[in-house]
Design a protein around this motif. Structure first.
Motif, PDB file in Angstrom:
ATOM      1  N   THR A 242      25.624  49.391  13.276  1.00 17.77           N
ATOM      2  CA  THR A 242      24.530  49.022  12.368  1.00 17.77           C
ATOM      3  C   THR A 242      24.531  47.529  12.035  1.00 17.77           C
ATOM      4  OG1 THR A 242      25.877  49.520  10.431  1.00 17.77           O
ATOM      5  CG2 THR A 242      24.517  51.307  11.322  1.00 17.77           C
ATOM      6  N   ASN A 243      25.514  46.790  12.563  1.00 20.39           N
ATOM      7  CA  ASN A 243      25.520  45.347  12.314  1.00 20.39           C
ATOM      8  C   ASN A 243      25.890  44.564  13.575  1.00 20.39           C
ATOM      9  OD1 ASN A 243      28.549  45.541  12.047  1.00 20.39           O
ATOM     10  ND2 ASN A 243      27.972  46.600  10.162  1.00 20.39           N
ATOM     11  N   ARG A 244      27.120  44.028  13.674  1.00 21.12           N
ATOM     12  CA  ARG A 244      27.417  43.077  14.747  1.00 21.12           C
ATOM     13  C   ARG A 244      27.768  43.719  16.081  1.00 21.12           C
ATOM     14  NH1 ARG A 244      31.975  43.121  11.477  1.00 21.12           N
ATOM     15  NH2 ARG A 244      33.964  43.603  12.514  1.00 21.12           N
ATOM     16  N   GLY A 245      28.113  45.008  16.101  1.00 16.30           N
ATOM     17  CA  GLY A 245      28.506  45.666  17.333  1.00 16.30           C
ATOM     18  C   GLY A 245      30.017  45.817  17.469  1.00 16.30           C
ATOM     19  N   SER A 246      30.438  46.578  18.478  1.00 17.25           N
ATOM     20  CA  SER A 246      31.858  46.903  18.678  1.00 17.25           C
ATOM     21  C   SER A 246      32.612  45.756  19.347  1.00 17.25           C
ATOM     22  CB  SER A 246      31.990  48.155  19.548  1.00 17.25           C
ATOM     23  OG  SER A 246      31.384  49.266  18.936  1.00 17.25           O
ATOM     24  N   HIS A 247      33.894  45.638  18.972  1.00 17.62           N
ATOM     25  CA  HIS A 247      34.755  44.609  19.558  1.00 17.62           C
ATOM     26  C   HIS A 247      35.044  44.934  21.028  1.00 17.62           C
ATOM     27  CE1 HIS A 247      37.924  41.704  20.110  1.00 17.62           C
ATOM     28  NE2 HIS A 247      38.803  42.649  20.373  1.00 17.62           N
ATOM     29  N   ILE A 248      34.987  43.897  21.861  1.00 19.57           N
ATOM     30  CA  ILE A 248      35.212  44.041  23.296  1.00 19.57           C
ATOM     31  C   ILE A 248      36.458  43.269  23.701  1.00 19.57           C
ATOM     32  CG2 ILE A 248      34.259  43.618  25.602  1.00 19.57           C
ATOM     33  CD1 ILE A 248      32.678  45.664  24.032  1.00 19.57           C
ATOM     34  N   ASN A 249      37.319  43.930  24.468  1.00 14.03           N
ATOM     35  CA  ASN A 249      38.450  43.254  25.099  1.00 14.03           C
ATOM     36  C   ASN A 249      38.185  43.234  26.606  1.00 14.03           C
ATOM     37  OD1 ASN A 249      41.069  42.253  25.843  1.00 14.03           O
ATOM     38  ND2 ASN A 249      41.864  43.125  23.931  1.00 14.03           N
ATOM     39  N   VAL A 250      38.946  42.477  27.336  1.00 13.45           N
ATOM     40  CA  VAL A 250      38.669  42.338  28.771  1.00 13.45           C
ATOM     41  C   VAL A 250      39.954  42.272  29.586  1.00 13.45           C
ATOM     42  CG1 VAL A 250      36.519  41.086  28.351  1.00 13.45           C
ATOM     43  CG2 VAL A 250      38.642  39.793  28.700  1.00 13.45           C
ATOM     44  N   SER A 251      39.820  42.629  30.869  1.00 13.37           N
ATOM     45  CA  SER A 251      40.810  42.217  31.858  1.00 13.37           C
ATOM     46  C   SER A 251      40.244  40.956  32.523  1.00 13.37           C
ATOM     47  CB  SER A 251      41.021  43.311  32.908  1.00 13.37           C
ATOM     48  OG  SER A 251      39.876  43.419  33.735  1.00 13.37           O
ATOM     49  N   GLY A 252      41.082  40.217  33.232  1.00 17.97           N
ATOM     50  CA  GLY A 252      40.540  38.994  33.814  1.00 17.97           C
ATOM     51  C   GLY A 252      41.440  38.363  34.851  1.00 17.97           C
ATOM     52  N   VAL A 253      41.078  37.142  35.216  1.00 21.51           N
ATOM     53  CA  VAL A 253      41.788  36.437  36.280  1.00 21.51           C
ATOM     54  C   VAL A 253      41.831  34.942  35.962  1.00 21.51           C
ATOM     55  CG1 VAL A 253      39.668  36.149  37.650  1.00 21.51           C
ATOM     56  CG2 VAL A 253      41.888  36.069  38.794  1.00 21.51           C
ATOM     57  N   VAL A 254      42.911  34.295  36.375  1.00 21.03           N
ATOM     58  CA  VAL A 254      43.007  32.832  36.347  1.00 21.03           C
ATOM     59  C   VAL A 254      43.415  32.352  37.726  1.00 21.03           C
ATOM     60  CG1 VAL A 254      43.748  32.847  33.927  1.00 21.03           C
ATOM     61  CG2 VAL A 254      45.464  32.670  35.753  1.00 21.03           C
ATOM     62  N   MET A 255      42.993  31.119  38.070  1.00 18.04           N
ATOM     63  CA  MET A 255      43.535  30.460  39.245  1.00 18.04           C
ATOM     64  C   MET A 255      44.687  29.589  38.777  1.00 18.04           C
ATOM     65  SD  MET A 255      41.753  27.995  42.136  1.00 18.04           S
ATOM     66  CE  MET A 255      40.426  29.161  42.444  1.00 18.04           C
ATOM     67  N   THR A 256      45.818  29.705  39.422  1.00 19.60           N
ATOM     68  CA  THR A 256      47.000  29.003  38.942  1.00 19.60           C
ATOM     69  C   THR A 256      46.890  27.499  39.186  1.00 19.60           C
ATOM     70  OG1 THR A 256      48.151  29.305  41.034  1.00 19.60           O
ATOM     71  CG2 THR A 256      48.478  30.986  39.338  1.00 19.60           C
ATOM     72  N   ARG A 257      47.600  26.769  38.380  1.00 23.55           N
ATOM     73  CA  ARG A 257      47.548  25.292  38.438  1.00 23.55           C
ATOM     74  C   ARG A 257      47.932  24.772  39.812  1.00 23.55           C
ATOM     75  NH1 ARG A 257      50.960  21.234  34.400  1.00 23.55           N
ATOM     76  NH2 ARG A 257      50.222  19.267  35.321  1.00 23.55           N
ATOM     77  N   TYR A 258      48.917  25.420  40.450  1.00 24.22           N
ATOM     78  CA  TYR A 258      49.415  24.927  41.736  1.00 24.22           C
ATOM     79  C   TYR A 258      49.023  25.850  42.888  1.00 24.22           C
ATOM     80  CZ  TYR A 258      52.232  21.981  38.677  1.00 24.22           C
ATOM     81  OH  TYR A 258      52.643  21.089  37.718  1.00 24.22           O
ATOM     82  N   ALA A 259      47.866  26.480  42.791  1.00 25.70           N
ATOM     83  CA  ALA A 259      47.402  27.383  43.849  1.00 25.70           C
ATOM     84  C   ALA A 259      47.389  26.666  45.198  1.00 25.70           C
ATOM     85  CB  ALA A 259      46.004  27.886  43.506  1.00 25.70           C
ATOM     86  N   LYS A 260      47.986  27.329  46.197  1.00 25.98           N
ATOM     87  CA  LYS A 260      48.053  26.740  47.545  1.00 25.98           C
ATOM     88  C   LYS A 260      46.823  27.084  48.377  1.00 25.98           C
ATOM     89  CE  LYS A 260      52.351  25.481  46.638  1.00 25.98           C
ATOM     90  NZ  LYS A 260      52.558  26.197  45.358  1.00 25.98           N
ATOM     91  N   ASN A 261      46.087  28.101  47.966  1.00 23.25           N
ATOM     92  CA  ASN A 261      44.912  28.551  48.716  1.00 23.25           C
ATOM     93  C   ASN A 261      43.699  28.663  47.783  1.00 23.25           C
ATOM     94  OD1 ASN A 261      46.439  29.315  51.327  1.00 23.25           O
ATOM     95  ND2 ASN A 261      47.516  30.506  49.751  1.00 23.25           N
ATOM     96  N   PRO A 262      43.299  27.546  47.159  1.00 24.94           N
ATOM     97  CA  PRO A 262      42.249  27.623  46.139  1.00 24.94           C
ATOM     98  C   PRO A 262      40.891  28.068  46.677  1.00 24.94           C
ATOM     99  CG  PRO A 262      42.750  25.339  46.686  1.00 24.94           C
ATOM    100  CD  PRO A 262      43.821  26.170  47.326  1.00 24.94           C
ATOM    101  N   GLU A 263      40.544  27.684  47.893  1.00 23.99           N
ATOM    102  CA  GLU A 263      39.239  28.074  48.429  1.00 23.99           C
ATOM    103  C   GLU A 263      39.167  29.582  48.644  1.00 23.99           C
ATOM    104  OE1 GLU A 263      38.362  25.805  51.886  1.00 23.99           O
ATOM    105  OE2 GLU A 263      38.317  23.886  50.826  1.00 23.99           O
ATOM    106  N   ASN A 264      40.234  30.154  49.209  1.00 24.62           N
ATOM    107  CA  ASN A 264      40.263  31.600  49.404  1.00 24.62           C
ATOM    108  C   ASN A 264      40.312  32.331  48.061  1.00 24.62           C
ATOM    109  OD1 ASN A 264      40.268  31.192  52.140  1.00 24.62           O
ATOM    110  ND2 ASN A 264      42.478  31.458  52.365  1.00 24.62           N
ATOM    111  N   ALA A 265      41.064  31.760  47.128  1.00 23.62           N
ATOM    112  CA  ALA A 265      41.162  32.372  45.800  1.00 23.62           C
ATOM    113  C   ALA A 265      39.799  32.407  45.122  1.00 23.62           C
ATOM    114  CB  ALA A 265      42.161  31.593  44.944  1.00 23.62           C
ATOM    115  N   LEU A 266      39.039  31.330  45.270  1.00 17.21           N
ATOM    116  CA  LEU A 266      37.699  31.291  44.675  1.00 17.21           C
ATOM    117  C   LEU A 266      36.795  32.349  45.312  1.00 17.21           C
ATOM    118  CD1 LEU A 266      35.723  29.935  42.744  1.00 17.21           C
ATOM    119  CD2 LEU A 266      35.173  28.300  44.561  1.00 17.21           C
TER     120      LEU A 266
END
Length: 334
Positions: A242-266
């Protein structure tokens, strides 16, 4: 070998993992969930994936390995882990028009340091026998004295509850959230313990009438012959409709700082946010797709439509330290 939580279940990375046609993944998400998605990605692109799975310890591992880490991506099962990786400086910015089109801005970092892949609702389960459905229930209501001795939950410091408390701080401020936490604690039927499923079991057994839990656990329990009766004993309620809606949590992904295969990861992240992978996430793990317009699983759709809290996770994350401080101050878990 010491029986730590670190349990490597899938392919160990070899020297070939550094070749140009691979993506190396550290994953908190279980193999049964992500492997079908990764297999299809390889079939579509020819890019192989190597996965190290563990329930705990992967963030510390990436930090310890530093620039020598083989991980290109880290898949997380909750929002807190995404923020922790970012705060430790273990991520790099992800820039992609494809991802921007697939993932609403409220579910990705403004600087591209993390991307959400699936959504889950922080529901309130209620006993069918003793309470019934609570269509107008709010998270704020959980502090009402009429629920004294009737609420079960896991630790307040668990990432799922910490995110909810942070959202309360974002909406109500520190003082009112502390008052709310004190009220919820006073209404607990027992000390916080166990996981989300254990709270639903406690409702079925009559230990409490209400329980906090993520939406996809309801679907997983309905698919488990031993736990189906727990889920059948409760209603799944979507708070704050009746107001702001339900809280949402998520799963997700990060690309690591020293990724050796950034193009494939993207390329893999773009694939995981698009229709086919989003549909596979929805059907296998009873989660809500982060991409709009992707069909829900039949079971998830049966729970009905609901209103989401539109406050961006990036904004909610700012209040996690305050939320943790308040949980300690009210001695929520003690």
């Amino acid at each position: 070998m010491k029986k730590t939580a670190l349990l490597i279940l899938t392919t160990l990375m070899s020297t070939s993992a550094l070749s140009a046609d691979v993506v190396n993944i550290y994953s908190f998400r279980q193999p049964f969930l992500i492997q079908p998605i990764l297999d299809d990605f390889t079939k579509q692109t020819g890019i192989k994936t190597n996965v190290v799975f563990a329930k705990k310890g992967l963030i510390e591992r990436v930090k310890r390995e530093g620039k020598h880490s083989k991980a290109d991506l880290v898949l997380t099962s909750n929002f807190s882990a995404l923020i922790q990786l970012e705060d430790l400086g273990l991520t790099q910015s992800i820039k992609s028009d494809v991802i921007d089109a697939n993932v609403p801005s409220t579910f990705r970092d403004a600087d591209g340091q993390w991307i959400a892949l699936t959504k889950r609702v922080r529901n309130v389960y209620s006993s069918k026998e003793r309470v019934g459905a609570l269509a107008d229930l709010s998270y704020e209501d959980l502090a009402d004295p009429k629920y004294k001795g009737k609420i079960c939950t896991r630790s307040g410091k668990h990432p799922y509850n910490l995110g909810l408390v942070a959202s309360m701080v974002a909406h109500h401020g520190e003082a009112k959230t502390k008052q709310w936490l004190e009220g919820v604690k006073a209404n607990l039927a027992r000390k916080p313990q166990g996981n989300d499923r254990a709270q639903v079991k406690a409702v079925k057994e009559g230990l409490c009438d209400l329980a906090l839990g993520n939406s996809y656990y309801f679907g997983k329990m309905m698919q488990d012959e031993q736990q189906k009766s727990w889920a059948e004993a409760v209603n799944i309620n979507f708070p704050n409709q009746t107001n702001r809606g339900s809280h949402i949590n998520v799963s997700g992904v990060v690309m690591t700082r020293y990724a050796k295969n950034p193009e494939n990861a993207l390329k893999l992240i773009e694939y995981m946010t698009d229709n086919k992978a989003q549909n596979m996430y929805a059907s296998v793990n009873m989660e809500y797709p982060v991409k709009r317009g992707v069909a829900l699983s039949e079971m998830v759709a049966s729970w009905g439509e609901f209103k989401e809290d539109s406050l961006a996770l990036d904004e909610i994350s700012k209040y996690r330290p305050v939320a943790l401080k308040l949980i300690d101050e009210v001695k929520f878990d003690l």
